[in-house]
Design an enzyme around this catalytic site. Sequence first.
Site, mmCIF file in Angstrom:
data_model
loop_
_atom_site.group_PDB
_atom_site.id
_atom_site.type_symbol
_atom_site.label_atom_id
_atom_site.label_comp_id
_atom_site.label_asym_id
_atom_site.label_seq_id
_atom_site.Cartn_x
_atom_site.Cartn_y
_atom_site.Cartn_z
ATOM 1 N N PHE A 1 -1.946 16.264 3.779
ATOM 2 C CA PHE A 1 -2.305 15.515 2.577
ATOM 3 C C PHE A 1 -1.113 15.577 1.625
ATOM 4 O O PHE A 1 -0.715 16.650 1.194
ATOM 5 C CB PHE A 1 -3.549 16.089 1.896
ATOM 6 N N GLU B 1 0.842 -1.197 0.000
ATOM 7 C CA GLU B 1 0.000 0.000 0.000
ATOM 8 C C GLU B 1 0.877 1.247 0.000
ATOM 9 O O GLU B 1 2.010 1.217 0.478
ATOM 10 C CB GLU B 1 -0.890 -0.039 1.249
ATOM 11 N N ASP B 2 0.359 2.354 -0.548
ATOM 12 C CA ASP B 2 1.134 3.591 -0.551
ATOM 13 C C ASP B 2 1.075 4.299 0.786
ATOM 14 O O ASP B 2 2.105 4.748 1.302
ATOM 15 C CB ASP B 2 0.686 4.523 -1.685
ATOM 16 N N ARG C 1 0.615 12.103 -9.908
ATOM 17 C CA ARG C 1 1.275 10.794 -9.961
ATOM 18 C C ARG C 1 2.611 10.874 -10.704
ATOM 19 O O ARG C 1 3.460 9.988 -10.569
ATOM 20 C CB ARG C 1 0.362 9.754 -10.625
ATOM 21 N N ASP D 1 -3.806 5.979 6.200
ATOM 22 C CA ASP D 1 -4.291 7.253 6.722
ATOM 23 C C ASP D 1 -5.021 6.984 8.036
ATOM 24 O O ASP D 1 -4.398 6.814 9.075
ATOM 25 C CB ASP D 1 -5.195 7.908 5.676
#
Length: 221
Positions: A189, A136-137, A202, A140
């Site tokens: 963010f 996963e990136d 991206r 959160d």
Amino acid sequence: MPMDPSQWIDVKEDKFKYQVDHFVIPGHYTDDVESILIPHGLIMDRISKLAQIIASEYDSERIVVCCVLKGGHQFFSDLITYMKKALNKQGKTLPMTLEFIRVKSYENDKSTGNVQVSMSEKELQELKGKNLLLVEDIIDTGNTMRKLLGTLAKYEPKSVKVASLLLKKTPLSCGYVPDYVGFAIPDLFVVGYCLDYNDIFRDLDHICAISESGKTKYSTE
């Protein structure tokens, strides 16, 4: 088992806040990012170390490395490259197969609370008895990953571990901590290194804090 905080890099905003003009970024994003938190070179060095840690905790059994799309694909690609050269518990290279899953929970900069999974019922059933490593990136709130893990558990994989490049330090966290973490980051963010804001950014190599003007420009509202 959740990774111990002493094993990851804790990114503090006052110490990891590089000026945008000190690095090369696409010109069309100059006004859209506030600062660079993690330069690309540091990202790559950390991924190399994570690959060594992960491989060393597996034996000779094959693992299914599952990329959580879209944001996770760059981390996944680079992690796999390093894992191919890393050694397992027996001092041998690690047998791997690759899988992909699309999970969507964000609109603009907020989690919707709903998790949409792209794998078919047949594909999910084929995970039974296998060792899964989800890549996963970013974690959160952790709610999305907990829901995903709950869904996967119904199909009885032998083991499931999670590697996340980033873990956000947010008061909204449900308390979930993955097995492998690259960096713990401030409650901002972030975009870049294939992390997006409504599918934008991206193509930015560094991990950056998005500016308010960037949020406004690329908002879907």
